[in-house]
Design an enzyme around this catalytic site. Structure first.
Site, PDB file in Angstrom:
ATOM      1  N   GLU A 272      49.961  41.947  58.989  1.00 19.69           N
ATOM      2  CA  GLU A 272      51.106  42.429  58.216  1.00 19.69           C
ATOM      3  C   GLU A 272      51.109  43.954  58.184  1.00 19.69           C
ATOM      4  OE1 GLU A 272      50.878  40.668  54.348  1.00 19.69           O
ATOM      5  OE2 GLU A 272      51.129  38.619  55.093  1.00 19.69           O
ATOM      6  N   HIS A 295      55.763  38.840  52.238  1.00 24.83           N
ATOM      7  CA  HIS A 295      54.634  38.658  51.315  1.00 24.83           C
ATOM      8  C   HIS A 295      55.049  38.984  49.878  1.00 24.83           C
ATOM      9  CE1 HIS A 295      49.972  38.516  51.330  1.00 24.83           C
ATOM     10  NE2 HIS A 295      50.438  38.075  50.177  1.00 24.83           N
TER      11      HIS A 295
END
Length: 412
Positions: A272, A295
């Site tokens: 990420e 997220h």
């Protein structure tokens, strides 16, 4: 014990660093407690940046992006505690933190409701094929049809991992009229009418919607792969709001393209971006009836506020009272205050004879122990001692010389 004077050290000399835009609720808690050198940074820090910053830090607050490695901990000479203002602690080298006597706290329950509500909302969106209809409407295409759109009522939700979040999802799903089954490596008491199944194969083959709620560890990495997904009920919907390492995304993409799955929602990814606005790619981009989120499963104002209060409270209790309840490294102790004593904290390697040596050292100097509390784990032991205030400085000096000592702190 006066609540105005909980510590014997000047609070203005305690440095607190909060990273990753942790809720202001945490910053306010520290400042209201008198810790004026509390600093908040919006983003995460790289290992190199954190090594430079952490030298004089006593309390460190992070979320999920900052990695507290062995190199960072080696540079953290004054560090007493790390607060993970999130559910997990896998971003911290827990073994090394334990060996150095650094307490690590987190907030395992504070964003449970935020994630659970979103999972139910996503289930509605996907089973109604809202992502496709939304995309079409933005492009000027009117897709008013019921084909492929269903209600949640009467459908079966399969939950993988029946912990804090999984069980909360279970309750909400039943309220929507769903049947709930769940798989967990341990036998868990069900909420409501949920039923535990024996294998992942059983869960995948029976579920209209599958939702993951497992931690990231050696047993869960890549647990959802081509072999697992082949057992999915045709047309099922898949959600991962747990951990990115749990799913092989290429295999999930294949299952979606073949029609084995009719939709998916994914919030967590193996890799990420570290900062908002950074470039992001995933094999799932561009697929129909797929919702991708950055997220944000637990990212609500309420959750972040509650997490800020929860973790900061645990860190303050440890710093000011020696209470380590909720720590993943220092053995958990919840200790009462004793009037007219001074409190000393002693962390040592968990080897035979240390407690005996502590007691012998103090009794040899006629230092009376008015309260003593011990808890150990596999690596370290944690002793809280309340001693005669007139002899506390001498006791403190003696304890620092005890064999296998890791860290000694005069609390008050």
């Amino acid at each position: 014990m006066s609540q105005k004077k909980l510590t014997s050290y000047p609070k203005e000399k305690i440095n607190i660093l909060l990273l990753e835009n942790i809720s202001d609720a945490a910053l306010e808690e520290f400042k209201e407690a008198g810790y004026v050198n509390s600093r908040k940074v919006k983003g995460a820090l790289s290992e190199e940046e954190l090594i430079k910053e952490i030298k004089d830090v006593h309390l460190l607050g992070i979320r999920s992006k900052t990695q507290v490695t062995s190199k960072v901990l080696a540079a953290a000479k004054k560090l007493q505690a790390i607060g993970c203002f999130c559910i997990g602690t896998n971003q911290v080298d827990l073994k090394n933190a334990t060996e150095q006597g650094v307490a690590v706290f987190n907030a395992p329950y504070s964003n449970t409701r935020s994630v659970a509500e979103l999972v139910i909302g996503l289930s509605v969106m996907l089973i109604r094929r809202i992502p496709d209809k939304n995309t079409a409407a933005h492009k000027g295409n009117w897709m008013k049809e019921s084909t492929g759109s269903y209600e949640l009522r009467g459908k079966t939700l399969g939950i993988v991992g029946y912990g804090n979040i999984g069980s909360q999802v279970s309750v909400l799903a039943e309220a929507m009229g769903m049947n709930v089954i769940y798989y967990d490596v341990e036998t868990k008491l069900p909420m409501g009418n949920a039923t535990q199944v024996r294998t992942l194969k059983d869960l995948f083959s029976q579920s209209d919607i599958i939702s993951l709620h497992v931690p990231s560890n050696k047993s869960t990495v890549n647990m959802i792969n081509k072999q697992t997904l082949k057992h999915a009920k045709e047309g099922a919907i898949f959600l991962n709001y747990a951990r990115g390492e749990v799913v092989v995304l290429e295999d999930l993409k294949e299952a979606l393209e073949k029609g084995q799955l009719s939709g998916a929602a994914v919030d967590v990814f193996p890799v990420e971006p570290e900062k908002n606005g950074a470039a992001f790619t995933t094999p799932l981009q561009g697929l129909p009836n797929v919702i991708l989120t950055p997220h944000i499963g637990g990212s609500t104002e309420e959750a972040q506020h509650n997490i800020g209060l929860d973790v900061s409270s645990k860190m303050l209790n440890y710093l000011e009272k020696g209470a380590s309840f909720g720590s993943h490294t220092v053995p958990a102790l919840s200790v009462p205050a004793i009037e007219n004593t001074h409190r000393i904290l002693h962390i040592h390697k968990n080897v035979p004879g240390v407690l005996s040596e502590i007691n012998q050292a103090l009794s040899g100097k006629n230092i009376n122990i008015l309260g003593q509390y011990l808890k150990t784990n596999d690596q370290i032991g944690y002793v809280v001692l309340d001693v005669d205030s007139k002899l506390s400085q001498e006791a403190f000096a003696l304890l620092k010389e005890v064999n296998h000592t890791i860290k000694t702190r005069m609390l008050y």
